[in-house]
Design an enzyme around this catalytic site. Structure first.
Site, mmCIF file in Angstrom:
data_model
loop_
_atom_site.group_PDB
_atom_site.id
_atom_site.type_symbol
_atom_site.label_atom_id
_atom_site.label_comp_id
_atom_site.label_asym_id
_atom_site.label_seq_id
_atom_site.Cartn_x
_atom_site.Cartn_y
_atom_site.Cartn_z
ATOM 1 N N LYS A 93 2.760 5.689 2.215
ATOM 2 C CA LYS A 93 3.297 5.957 0.926
ATOM 3 C C LYS A 93 2.130 6.198 0.127
ATOM 4 C CE LYS A 93 4.300 1.276 -0.775
ATOM 5 N NZ LYS A 93 5.297 0.398 -0.725
ATOM 6 N N ARG A 192 15.544 -4.221 -6.131
ATOM 7 C CA ARG A 192 14.766 -2.791 -6.361
ATOM 8 C C ARG A 192 15.585 -1.571 -5.734
ATOM 9 N NH1 ARG A 192 8.682 -1.814 -4.362
ATOM 10 N NH2 ARG A 192 9.754 -2.212 -2.396
ATOM 11 N N TYR A 319 -20.022 5.768 -24.569
ATOM 12 C CA TYR A 319 -19.063 5.848 -25.626
ATOM 13 C C TYR A 319 -19.037 4.041 -25.827
ATOM 14 C CZ TYR A 319 -17.389 10.360 -24.116
ATOM 15 O OH TYR A 319 -17.193 11.699 -23.731
HETATM 16 C C1 LIG Z 1 5.020 -0.735 0.318
HETATM 17 C C2 LIG Z 1 5.844 -1.170 1.112
HETATM 18 C C3 LIG Z 1 5.537 -1.652 2.376
HETATM 19 C C4 LIG Z 1 4.097 -2.333 2.778
HETATM 20 O O1 LIG Z 1 3.536 -3.087 1.833
HETATM 21 P P1 LIG Z 1 1.831 -3.628 1.954
HETATM 22 O O2 LIG Z 1 1.985 -4.732 0.951
HETATM 23 O O3 LIG Z 1 1.072 -2.553 1.651
HETATM 24 O O4 LIG Z 1 1.918 -4.008 3.420
HETATM 25 C C5 LIG Z 1 6.480 -2.315 3.131
HETATM 26 N N1 LIG Z 1 7.716 -2.091 2.852
HETATM 27 C C6 LIG Z 1 8.210 -1.453 1.560
HETATM 28 C C7 LIG Z 1 9.639 -1.512 1.614
HETATM 29 C C8 LIG Z 1 7.251 -1.065 0.574
HETATM 30 O O5 LIG Z 1 7.485 -0.350 -0.384
#
Ligand SMILES: *Cc1c(COP(=O)(O)O)cnc(C)c1O
Length: 425
Positions: A93, A192, A319
């Site tokens: 992702k 979530r 800056y």
């Molecule tokens: C992002 C995510 C993962 C992977 O998490 P990491 O901490 O990067 O290994 C796995 N499962 C879900 C549902 C996620 O949103």
């Protein structure tokens, strides 16, 4: 790299581009650099061809990312060993955590340990298919009806979790003349995504009764709160046992992200679902995790020095002028800033490798520039390659850069600009 040779090569690149005949006409033959500059302006004004621009900027000073294929493969091997060879669903992702979705998936796909990929956005799932990725792809988000159809037609597996799923999947299956393949997403306390565990069973009965779905898996996400993870797992297990007992489908069970890969062996189940560990960063407690299994950073953020200048005592930098030289010192400017994903807070302790040495970031990180303190001797030259993050030095590991900047390593990686050129090395 030999510095003089580089500068010469750069000079040739610029001069060569300046004699692009069509554009030189009517502009007079100034100094090569002047002609190049006006050609650049003309290009942006007329929207002239991109390939032209690439020629002129070669070799580039602008920041780029190097995706280390060997490091990705090594990290897959490490995750595999930590999980007793469980199949790995690689979470790619958010542009593969900043590494680049297509580049990263292209390296991972041929590996036997990789069972498939997981993304959150429908567009990412389609991009994987467009790029020729053939292994299973799971969408962990929700797709709108037309999108869902396009995804299923391209063998993307959906997540089932919403109250509307039985109806929507029935319609979709009817259109496709086949059950819709996907995974049940169970919310065991993360709050979530997913169907709340305490009302999942009646919902699944309805969903399964439609005959519209082919359940390839059942999964959950941990809160990564040590005590509560156990409770969540118990809820998952209880649901899975009930489903099994009444003969409804579960498919493969998966729950462990990178944190679970390291710390929750009881949750490795049928498949693990790590993201960040594959990219060579530690999820939770870097020192402890490094000792359990060291990873190799799979991304390198680079740029070339565009300016070297000597500060006199009292001269300031950038800056806010929050750096003022207390004695004469050399500085080098890098054309990489916070719009590229290099955090503003890098001035709080991050260092940059140029040649064999680390130099501290000073002053302020602006949108497109960062400045490092070189010291009393000009040990750096325009054109030198600088590495801001990568495997080249312990201080450049993503976790160490994150620590130095007070950022989360997830933010650091995922904020790498999608616009940065990426090369697989
Ligand atoms: C992002 C995510 C993962 C992977 O998490 P990491 O901490 O990067 O290994 C796995 N499962 C879900 C549902 C996620 O949103």
């Amino acid at each position: 790299m030999d510095r003089r040779r580089f500068v010469q090569a750069a000079g040739l690149g610029f001069a060569g581009a300046a004699v692009s005949p069509a554009r030189a006409v009517g502009r007079g033959a100034g100094a090569a650099s002047g002609a190049a500059a006006s050609a650049t302006l003309a290009d942006s004004a007329t929207g002239a061809g991109r390939s032209d621009v690439r020629v002129r900027l070669s070799p580039p000073f602008d920041p780029w990312l190097e995706i280390d294929a060997a490091a990705l493969r090594a990290n897959v091997g490490h995750v595999s060993r930590l999980t007793d060879s469980r199949p790995i669903m690689a979470v790619v992702k958010n542009n593969a955590y900043g590494l680049g979705l297509v580049e990263t998936a292209g390296v991972l796909e041929p590996l036997d340990q990789i069972a498939g990929f997981a993304v959150v956005k429908p567009s990412a799932a389609l991009r994987l298919r467009d790029a020729g990725i053939r292994k299973p792809v799971l969408l962990m988000g929700l797709a709108e009806a037309e999108e869902a159809e396009a995804l299923v037609r391209r063998q993307v597996e959906l997540s089932f979790y919403d109250d509307g799923a039985p109806q929507r999947m029935t319609r979709l299956a009817r259109r496709l003349q086949a059950p819709v393949r996907g995974h049940v997403y169970l919310d065991t306390g993360m709050g979530r995504m997913g169907i709340a565990y305490h009302r999942a069973l009646p919902w699944l009965r309805i969903l399964a009764a439609t005959d519209a779905v082919d359940v390839a898996g059942t999964f959950m996400a941990f809160t990564e709160e040590t005590e509560f993870d156990r409770e969540q797992f118990l809820r998952f297990r209880t649901y899975a046992d009930s489903v099994e007992n009444i003969g409804l489908p579960l498919g493969r069970l998966h729950a462990a992200s990178s944190n679970g890969v390291y710390h929750l062996p009881y949750a490795h189940l049928d498949m693990v679902r790590p993201g960040i560990a594959l990219y060579g960063a530690y999820p939770s407690r870097p020192d402890e995790e490094r000792a359990i299994q060291a990873l190799t950073p799979a991304v390198r953020l680079c740029a070339r020095v565009v300016r070297v200048e000597r500060l006199r005592t009292g001269d300031g930098v950038s800056y806010g002028r929050n750096y003022v030289a207390t004695e004469p010192t050399w500085t080098a400017t890098l054309p990489v800033g916070h719009t590229d994903g290099y955090p503003r807070s890098a001035v709080e302790g991050a260092r940059v490798l140029i040649g064999e040495r680390l130099y501290p970031v000073i002053g302020a990180v602006s949108a497109s520039h960062s400045i490092v303190e070189v010291g009393p001797e000009p040990t750096v030259a325009v054109g030198d390659k600088a590495v801001l993050m990568g495997s080249d030095h312990a201080a450049l590991e993503p976790n160490r850069v994150a620590e130095a900047t007070g950022a989360s390593v997830y933010d650091l990686l995922m904020h790498l600009s999608p616009a940065l050129p990426r090369t697989v090395v």
